[in-house]
Scaffold this motif. Structure first.
Motif, PDB file in Angstrom:
ATOM      1  N   UNK A 110       2.030  -1.267   6.588  1.00  0.00           N
ATOM      2  CA  UNK A 110       2.158  -1.958   4.894  1.00  0.00           C
ATOM      3  C   UNK A 110      -0.658  -1.487   4.905  1.00  0.00           C
ATOM      4  N   UNK A 111       0.008  -0.788   5.489  1.00  0.00           N
ATOM      5  CA  UNK A 111      -1.476  -0.442   5.143  1.00  0.00           C
ATOM      6  C   UNK A 111      -1.886   0.190   4.237  1.00  0.00           C
ATOM      7  N   UNK A 125       8.948  -2.331  -2.028  1.00  0.00           N
ATOM      8  CA  UNK A 125       7.124  -2.166  -0.425  1.00  0.00           C
ATOM      9  C   UNK A 125       7.550  -2.257  -0.701  1.00  0.00           C
ATOM     10  N   UNK A 126       8.215  -4.104  -0.161  1.00  0.00           N
ATOM     11  CA  UNK A 126       8.138  -5.250   0.829  1.00  0.00           C
ATOM     12  C   UNK A 126       9.083  -4.487   2.539  1.00  0.00           C
ATOM     13  N   UNK A 175       9.175   1.728   2.345  1.00  0.00           N
ATOM     14  CA  UNK A 175       7.982   2.599   1.889  1.00  0.00           C
ATOM     15  C   UNK A 175       7.740   3.891   2.529  1.00  0.00           C
ATOM     16  N   UNK A 176       8.166   4.352   3.897  1.00  0.00           N
ATOM     17  CA  UNK A 176       7.819   5.247   4.565  1.00  0.00           C
ATOM     18  C   UNK A 176       8.481   6.195   3.705  1.00  0.00           C
ATOM     19  N   UNK A 212      14.161  -7.832  -5.682  1.00  0.00           N
ATOM     20  CA  UNK A 212      12.910  -7.997  -4.412  1.00  0.00           C
ATOM     21  C   UNK A 212      11.776  -8.297  -5.678  1.00  0.00           C
ATOM     22  N   UNK A 213      11.350  -9.301  -5.452  1.00  0.00           N
ATOM     23  CA  UNK A 213      10.392  -9.674  -6.928  1.00  0.00           C
ATOM     24  C   UNK A 213       9.108  -8.890  -6.850  1.00  0.00           C
ATOM     25  N   UNK A 214       8.494  -8.753  -5.974  1.00  0.00           N
ATOM     26  CA  UNK A 214       7.234  -7.160  -6.467  1.00  0.00           C
ATOM     27  C   UNK A 214       7.554  -6.545  -6.983  1.00  0.00           C
TER      28      UNK A 214
END
Length: 278
Positions: free
Chosen positions: A4-5, A50-51, A56-57, A104-106
């Motif tokens: 997650x960096x 994204x969580x 994300x990958x 997902x809230x984000x």
């Protein structure tokens, strides 16, 4: 590897592994300092759940393939702040569907931010493109939308007035309906590189603005300039009234006055001649 960096942190980890294995680093040097985190004005924004590390990958892999195919800068948007900063310069927002994304809230905040500009009076409205990147993603039924309209995502301060509480429920439900009404093209993250490149090539056809990348980017730069300078026109500044006329202007004014006097004298002579004949 910090999953997650930032891209810079991940690139540093890859370079460290390459150093340990004594691998040539020329292939990494050009991409180590580039990417969505350092892109000032990416034209294609990519987002999703994204969580989730896997989602994300997939977004990062998709970003690399799109940039290689289109030769247009793309960025993975991970937060509301990143979306708000990049959206005014973007032409497309790509959403990669994956399981759990709608809860997902984000992602909900990112989508609401994207819809706020798309529904505004701004001349630049990014187009929405959807990609089905997870076979486990399930399209919601009517019950989900009813629950969403009444309760939102259930994240509120107890009064329903939170950013994703009951007050935001109707807007969020409408945003999800608009998102899921767009036909999603398939992407197989676990497929071969040949299959991925073919699927990405099909998805890139949706980016009609960049079929000719040079023309599309020129249009983007013109739109950026217009957005920063209002209507893009220059205003002429009139000289102050107290300014003294130049020497050339003074001579021209004297000549005009002399010609005016001559015209008056000529007219007076003609009048006298006509009067004498009468």
């Amino acid at each position: 590897m910090p999953r997650f960096g930032s891209e810079k942190q991940q690139a540093s980890s890859v370079l460290e592994i390459a150093n340990c294995c004594r691998l040539p680093k020329k292939a990494f040097s050009s991409s180590a300092g580039s990417g969505s985190s350092s892109a000032n004005r990416p034209r294609i924004l990519i987002t999703g759940a994204m969580a989730d590390a896997e989602a994300l990958s997939v977004c990062q892999t998709f970003q690399i393939l799109v940039q290689r195919n289109m030769q247009v800068q793309a960025a993975v948007v991970r937060s509301l702040e990143e979306m708000e900063n990049a959206l005014p310069f973007a032409s497309y927002v790509v959403v990669l569907f994956s399981r759990g994304m709608l809860r997902d809230p984000n992602f909900a905040l990112i989508l609401l931010s994207a819809n706020s500009l798309s529904g505004s009076a701004s001349e630049r409205k990014p187009e929405l493109v959807t990609v089905s990147a997870d076979a486990g993603f399930e399209f919601p039924g009517p019950e989900f939308y009813r629950e969403l309209e009444l309760q939102g995502l259930g994240l509120s301060d107890g009064t329903g007035s939170g950013p994703l509480g009951a007050e935001a429920g109707p807007e969020l439900a409408q945003a999800y309906r608009s998102l899921l009404s767009v036909l999603a093209l398939p992407l197989t993250p676990l497929g071969s590189i040949g299959l991925l490149e073919k699927q990405v090539s099909e998805i890139c056809r949706r980016f009609r603005r960049y079929h000719d990348s040079a023309t599309g980017l020129a249009m983007d730069q013109a739109a950026d300039h217009t957005g920063h300078t209002g209507h893009g026109g220059s205003q002429s500044i009139a000289p102050p009234r107290s300014a003294k006329p130049s020497q050339g202007c003074a001579k021209q004014q004297e000549q005009q006055e002399d010609s005016g006097k001559e015209d008056a004298a000529t007219r007076a002579t003609k009048v006298r001649r006509v009067t004498a004949t009468l």
